[in-house]
Scaffold this motif. Structure first.
Motif, PDB file in Angstrom:
ATOM      1  N   PRO A  27      -0.053   6.059   6.136  1.00  0.00           N
ATOM      2  CA  PRO A  27      -0.111   6.663   4.810  1.00  0.00           C
ATOM      3  C   PRO A  27       0.535   5.777   3.738  1.00  0.00           C
ATOM      4  O   PRO A  27       1.280   4.843   4.046  1.00  0.00           O
ATOM      5  CB  PRO A  27       0.683   7.953   4.995  1.00  0.00           C
ATOM      6  CG  PRO A  27       1.736   7.571   5.995  1.00  0.00           C
ATOM      7  CD  PRO A  27       1.111   6.539   6.902  1.00  0.00           C
ATOM      8  N   ALA A  31      -3.062   6.008  -2.403  1.00  0.00           N
ATOM      9  CA  ALA A  31      -4.142   6.133  -1.417  1.00  0.00           C
ATOM     10  C   ALA A  31      -5.211   5.072  -1.606  1.00  0.00           C
ATOM     11  O   ALA A  31      -5.829   4.611  -0.638  1.00  0.00           O
ATOM     12  CB  ALA A  31      -4.756   7.528  -1.496  1.00  0.00           C
ATOM     13  N   SER A  32      -5.426   4.649  -2.850  1.00  0.00           N
ATOM     14  CA  SER A  32      -6.466   3.650  -3.107  1.00  0.00           C
ATOM     15  C   SER A  32      -6.120   2.304  -2.496  1.00  0.00           C
ATOM     16  O   SER A  32      -7.004   1.500  -2.181  1.00  0.00           O
ATOM     17  CB  SER A  32      -6.689   3.495  -4.613  1.00  0.00           C
ATOM     18  OG  SER A  32      -5.525   3.000  -5.259  1.00  0.00           O
ATOM     19  N   LEU A  34      -4.825   1.869   0.374  1.00  0.00           N
ATOM     20  CA  LEU A  34      -4.914   1.934   1.825  1.00  0.00           C
ATOM     21  C   LEU A  34      -6.235   1.428   2.385  1.00  0.00           C
ATOM     22  O   LEU A  34      -6.322   1.100   3.567  1.00  0.00           O
ATOM     23  CB  LEU A  34      -4.731   3.383   2.296  1.00  0.00           C
ATOM     24  CG  LEU A  34      -3.307   3.884   2.501  1.00  0.00           C
ATOM     25  CD1 LEU A  34      -3.334   5.355   2.860  1.00  0.00           C
ATOM     26  CD2 LEU A  34      -2.607   3.090   3.588  1.00  0.00           C
ATOM     27  N   GLY A  51      -3.979   8.420   4.410  1.00  0.00           N
ATOM     28  CA  GLY A  51      -3.831   9.514   3.458  1.00  0.00           C
ATOM     29  C   GLY A  51      -2.724   9.270   2.463  1.00  0.00           C
ATOM     30  O   GLY A  51      -1.860   8.417   2.668  1.00  0.00           O
ATOM     31  N   CYS A  52      -2.772  10.017   1.371  1.00  0.00           N
ATOM     32  CA  CYS A  52      -1.760   9.915   0.326  1.00  0.00           C
ATOM     33  C   CYS A  52      -0.477  10.596   0.787  1.00  0.00           C
ATOM     34  O   CYS A  52      -0.513  11.710   1.322  1.00  0.00           O
ATOM     35  CB  CYS A  52      -2.282  10.560  -0.963  1.00  0.00           C
ATOM     36  SG  CYS A  52      -1.155  10.412  -2.360  1.00  0.00           S
ATOM     37  N   HIS A  53       0.666   9.958   0.556  1.00  0.00           N
ATOM     38  CA  HIS A  53       1.917  10.452   1.122  1.00  0.00           C
ATOM     39  C   HIS A  53       3.097  10.002   0.269  1.00  0.00           C
ATOM     40  O   HIS A  53       3.354   8.808   0.122  1.00  0.00           O
ATOM     41  CB  HIS A  53       2.051   9.896   2.546  1.00  0.00           C
ATOM     42  CG  HIS A  53       3.316  10.285   3.243  1.00  0.00           C
ATOM     43  ND1 HIS A  53       4.000   9.424   4.066  1.00  0.00           N
ATOM     44  CD2 HIS A  53       4.020  11.432   3.259  1.00  0.00           C
ATOM     45  CE1 HIS A  53       5.064  10.015   4.556  1.00  0.00           C
ATOM     46  NE2 HIS A  53       5.110  11.242   4.077  1.00  0.00           N
TER      47      HIS A  53
END
Length: 259
Positions: A27, A31-32, A34, A51-53
């Motif tokens: 994460p 998110a972009s 990743l 995922g966004c975290h």
């Protein structure tokens, strides 16, 4: 699981672990960022969850660990890599700024290891080596003072001692969870670039070249750490080859702290 996997040390660690056959939970708050990490891990044949975290959010930790449990049922390793740097003179640093960096650098680790404990314990019980590994990324500025980095030093020093306390408690409990800290020197990463930009904004240096020249004079090896330098150590600490390491601190700084 590698936090802050979208760039820098986290990206390199996730990809290196994938190349060694690990499945990855990767994460990042961005998110972009990743996409490239996840794509590389998949090309290497790894099963990967992203995922966004926000590492300072208990709710985000619950969500990402729930996803990890659904996909894998356990964690063999947790690399607390996500962090925030503030390069600003102590007398110019507000309490709100200090609290922000503390939330990201220290509270995130407090939350994460508690939240991931049951999955790590299960990973340890199923491991041929009998252990699971937690790696908390500190900094050489958790060992020595940094230039206009009082807030950053305070948080990274806290990570250093929290790591040792976690390690001792878990070792005495016999639950198989090892905890070690990694202390990189200045790295060739976006985090270091942010620090240089902050130095310029505070009027401490006139240009990026001046900042780079100053910092390199502090490093006997003459260069910043590359992300792969740190990732190689993380892979070792996640492996059974490091099964007797716990409560230790590993300094990777090209000789910076040896002066």
């Amino acid at each position: 699981m590698v936090t802050g996997a979208g760039a820098g040390f986290g990206k390199a660690a996730a990809e290196k672990l994938a190349s060694e056959g690990a499945s990855i939970v990767a994460p990042d708050i961005d998110a972009s960022a990743l996409g490239a990490t996840l794509d590389t891990c998949r090309r290497l044949g790894a099963k990967v969850v992203g995922g966004c975290h926000d590492v300072s959010s208990e709710r985000d930790w619950e969500q990402v660990l729930s996803k990890a449990e659904c996909e894998f049922g356990k964690l063999d390793g947790l690399i607390n890599n996500a962090g925030y740097m503030l390069t600003k003179p102590y007398l110019q640093t507000s309490l709100d700024e200090f609290r922000k960096i503390h939330r990201v650098n220290v509270e995130s680790i407090w939350i994460s290891v508690q939240a991931a404990y049951s999955l790590l314990k299960k990973g340890a019980s199923e491991s041929p080596g009998g252990s699971a590994s937690v790696i908390n990324v500190s900094s050489i500025y958790g060992q020595v003072s940094g230039f206009a980095q009082s807030a950053y030093c305070a948080t990274k020093g806290a990570v250093r001692m929290l790591t040792k306390s976690q390690a001792v408690e878990f070792a005495r409990a016999g639950d198989g969870i090892r905890v070690n800290s990694v202390h990189p020197g200045p790295g060739n990463t976006a985090l270091a670039q942010t620090g240089i930009a902050q130095m310029m904004a505070a009027g401490m240096v006139a240009s990026e070249d001046e900042a780079l020249t100053f910092l390199r004079t502090l490093i006997p090896a003459g260069r910043f750490a590359e992300a792969e330098d740190i990732a190689d150590l993380m892979v070792f600490l996640c492996s059974d080859a490091s099964r007797y390491f716990t409560g230790a601190e590993f300094t990777l700084d090209g000789g910076y702290t040896a002066l």
